[in-house]
Design an enzyme around this catalytic site. Structure first.
Site, PDB file in Angstrom:
ATOM      1  N   SER A 194      -3.676  69.125  52.479  1.00 47.60           N
ATOM      2  CA  SER A 194      -3.260  68.278  51.349  1.00 47.60           C
ATOM      3  C   SER A 194      -3.453  66.808  51.689  1.00 47.60           C
ATOM      4  O   SER A 194      -3.843  66.004  50.827  1.00 47.60           O
ATOM      5  CB  SER A 194      -1.787  68.527  51.027  1.00 47.60           C
ATOM      6  OG  SER A 194      -1.551  69.913  50.957  1.00 47.60           O
ATOM      7  N   ASP A 219       4.754  74.197  59.878  1.00 45.10           N
ATOM      8  CA  ASP A 219       4.014  74.394  61.138  1.00 45.10           C
ATOM      9  C   ASP A 219       4.185  73.253  62.151  1.00 45.10           C
ATOM     10  O   ASP A 219       3.886  73.419  63.322  1.00 45.10           O
ATOM     11  CB  ASP A 219       2.515  74.573  60.854  1.00 45.10           C
ATOM     12  CG  ASP A 219       2.232  75.752  59.951  1.00 45.10           C
ATOM     13  OD1 ASP A 219       3.096  76.636  59.836  1.00 45.10           O
ATOM     14  OD2 ASP A 219       1.141  75.788  59.345  1.00 45.10           O
ATOM     15  N   GLY A 247       3.096  79.664  61.853  1.00 45.86           N
ATOM     16  CA  GLY A 247       2.728  78.396  62.494  1.00 45.86           C
ATOM     17  C   GLY A 247       1.227  78.186  62.506  1.00 45.86           C
ATOM     18  O   GLY A 247       0.739  77.203  63.047  1.00 45.86           O
TER      19      GLY A 247
HETATM   20  O1  F6P Z   1       0.983  76.415  56.721  1.00 45.63           O
HETATM   21  C1  F6P Z   1       2.143  77.134  56.450  1.00 45.63           C
HETATM   22  C2  F6P Z   1       1.905  78.609  56.627  1.00 45.63           C
HETATM   23  O2  F6P Z   1       3.106  79.271  56.314  1.00 45.63           O
HETATM   24  C3  F6P Z   1       1.395  79.033  57.997  1.00 45.63           C
HETATM   25  O3  F6P Z   1       2.403  79.090  58.968  1.00 45.63           O
HETATM   26  C4  F6P Z   1       0.783  80.367  57.697  1.00 45.63           C
HETATM   27  O4  F6P Z   1      -0.233  80.711  58.614  1.00 45.63           O
HETATM   28  C5  F6P Z   1       0.193  80.147  56.322  1.00 45.63           C
HETATM   29  O5  F6P Z   1       0.904  79.067  55.740  1.00 45.63           O
HETATM   30  C6  F6P Z   1       0.275  81.328  55.401  1.00 45.63           C
HETATM   31  O6  F6P Z   1      -0.366  80.985  54.222  1.00 45.63           O
HETATM   32  P1  F6P Z   1      -0.280  81.823  52.888  1.00 45.63           P
HETATM   33  O7  F6P Z   1       1.103  81.653  52.352  1.00 45.63           O
HETATM   34  O8  F6P Z   1      -1.305  81.211  52.017  1.00 45.63           O
HETATM   35  O9  F6P Z   1      -0.533  83.242  53.258  1.00 45.63           O
END
Ligand code: F6P
Length: 363
Positions: free
Chosen positions: A115, A138, A181
Site C-alpha cells: 500500500s 507483520d 508474518g
Molecule cells: O500481511 C498481513 C498478512 O496477514 C500476512 O501475515 C499473511 O501472510 C498475509 O497477510 C495473508 O494474506 P491474505 O489475507 O490475503 O491471505
C-alpha cells in the site's frame, strides 16, 4: 485545505479504524471535511467515497466525525473495507484514481508495504499530497519500530500460546504453533519470548527443512528426556519458514518415535485468527498519534512521506510529537526491502538478539 480523503489498504490490521477516527477528528477540528475511500485503491479507481465528517452546530469549526467513525473506531478490521488491488499496479488505472483526487486536497493511505508503494507512486503522479501510515501485523515496514496492529496481533498470539500451553501441560505434549508474518519473523520471535516458548523457527535462520526437523526434534528431546519434570514444549514457527507445519510435525513425530517413544507432537496454525480482534490500547494510541501527525503534515502541504513510530536507530524529520518522525516514502520502501532481505541493521539486530537467547529459551 477543505477536503481530505483516507483509505485503508492491503491486509487489514487492528487499529486501522482508530487511525481513520484520529485523522477525521483532527481534520474536523480544523474545519476540514474528510471522505473515506471504500475498499482501498479499488475505491479510488472506482470513485467510491463516503462522508466521514458531518455538519455540527456545536463543533467549533462546524464539523464532527460521522456516526460510522464513532461506531467502528474501537473495532478490529477496517470499516472502510480493504483490498489487495492488482489494478493499481497499472498506470492507466492510477490515472483514473488521480482524476478522482482532483477535488481532494490530501490523501492518507493506511496500510503495509504494498500500500505504501502505491502511495509513493501516487504521490509522484498526482498533485494531491499523499501521506502514508504504517499498518500491518507483520511489522515489516521500514523506519518505524512498530506498525498499527502489531501489538494486538502479539497479544492474540501470546493468549493463544498460553491456552495451548494449558492443554499441552495436561498431556505432557509438544506443540509447534505457526504464526502469520509473511516473510518477516518478527511476530514469531516477539511472541515466543513473551509466551515463554522453548524455541523459534525463523526464515531468517536460513535452515533447510531437514535442519528444522532436526532442531525441533532435538529441542523436544532435550526438554522431555530424563527426569526434567517438564510438562510441555512450545515451539513458535514463523509463516515464512517454508516447510508446512503439519509436515514438519509429522517428520518430527517419526523421528521421536524412535528416540523418545510416547511423546506426542501437535501442530496449530493460528492463521487469520491473529489479524482480527479489537485493537489494544497501544495500537489505538499509536494509530491516533500517527494519524494526527499525518493530518498536520498534509496541512503543511508536504507529500510522499510516512509518519513513523519511534524510528529505530533514528533518522527522519522530527514532528511536534516526540514519538513520531517523518520519513520520505522512498526511504521507507528502501529500508522495508532491506528488512525483508535480511540486510537491514534492524533485522540483523533482531536475529542476533534472538540467537543470543536461543540457549536460554528452552531452560
Ligand atoms: O500481511 C498481513 C498478512 O496477514 C500476512 O501475515 C499473511 O501472510 C498475509 O497477510 C495473508 O494474506 P491474505 O489475507 O490475503 O491471505
Amino acid at each position: 485545505m477543505t477536503t481530505l480523503a483516507v483509505l485503508t489498504s492491503g491486509g487489514d490490521s487492528p487499529g486501522m479504524n482508530a487511525a481513520v477516527r484520529g485523522a477525521v477528528k483532527v481534520a474536523a477540528a480544523r474545519g476540514v471535511r474528510v471522505l473515506g475511500v471504500r475498499d482501498g485503491y479499488d475505491g479510488l479507481i472506482d470513485g467510491a467515497f463516503l462522508e466521514l465528517t458531518t455538519p455540527s452546530m456545536t463543533a467549533p469549526c462546524g464539523l464532527a466525525a460521522s456516526p460510522d467513525v464513532d461506531a467502528h473506531g474501537n473495532a478490529g478490521g477496517t470499516f472502510l473495507g480493504s483490498a489487495r488491488c492488482a489494478r493499481f499496479r497499472e498506470a492507466s488505472h492510477r490515472k483514473t484514481a488521480v482524476e478522482h483526487l482532483r477535488t481532494i486536497d490530501g490523501l492518507i493511505v493506511v496500510g503495509g508495504n504494498g500500500s505504501l508503494t502505491g502511495a509513493h507512486l501516487l504521490a509522484q503522479e498526482c498533485s494531491t499530497p499523499v501521506i502514508g501510515l504504517p499498518a500491518s501485523i507483520d511489522n515489516d515496514i521500514g523506519c518505524t519500530a512498530t506498525a498499527i496492529g502489531v501489538d494486538t496481533a502479539l497479544n492474540t498470539i501470546v493468549d493463544a500460546c498460553d491456552r495451548i500451553a494449558d492443554t499441552a501441560r495436561s498431556h505432557r505434549r509438544a506443540f509447534v504453533i505457526e504464526v502469520m508474518g509473511r516473510q518477516s519473523g518478527y511476530l514469531a520471535m516477539a511472541s515466543a519470548v513473551a509466551a515463554g516458548a522453548d524455541a523459534v523457527l525463523l526464515r531468517e535462520h536460513e535452515r533447510s527443512d531437514e535442519q528444522f526437523v532436526a532442531f525441533v526434534a532435538d529441542t523436544i528431546h532435550r526438554a522431555f528426556a530424563g527426569d526434567s519434570g517438564r510438562r510441555r514444549v512450545l515451539i513458535v514457527k514463523a509463516e515464512g519458514v517454508d516447510i508446512p507445519c503439519t509436515l514438519l510435525v509429522r517428520r518430527v513425530q517419526e523421528s521421536l518415535d524412535h528416540t523418545l517413544p510416547g511423546v506426542e507432537v501437535r501442530a496449530t496454525v493460528l492463521g487469520h485468527l491473529v489479524r482480527g480482534g479489537r485493537p489494544t490500547y497501544q495500537d489505538r494510541m499509536v494509530a491516533g498519534r500517527l494519524a494526527r501527525s499525518a493530518v498536520e503534515t498534509l496541512l503543511r502541504g508536504e507529500s510522499d512521506a510516512m509518519t513513523a513510530w519511534q524510528a529505530p536507530f533514528g533518522g527522519g524529520a522530527p514532528t511536534d510529537d516526540p514519538a513520531v518522525t517523518l520519513f520520505s516514502l522512498k526511504d521507507v520502501l528502501i529500508e522495508t526491502d532491506a528488512l525483508l532481505q535480511g540486510t537491514s541493521v534492524v533485522t540483523r539486530w533482531r536475529v542476533q538478539m534472538l540467537t543470543a537467547l536461543e540457549g536460554a529459551l528452552g531452560l
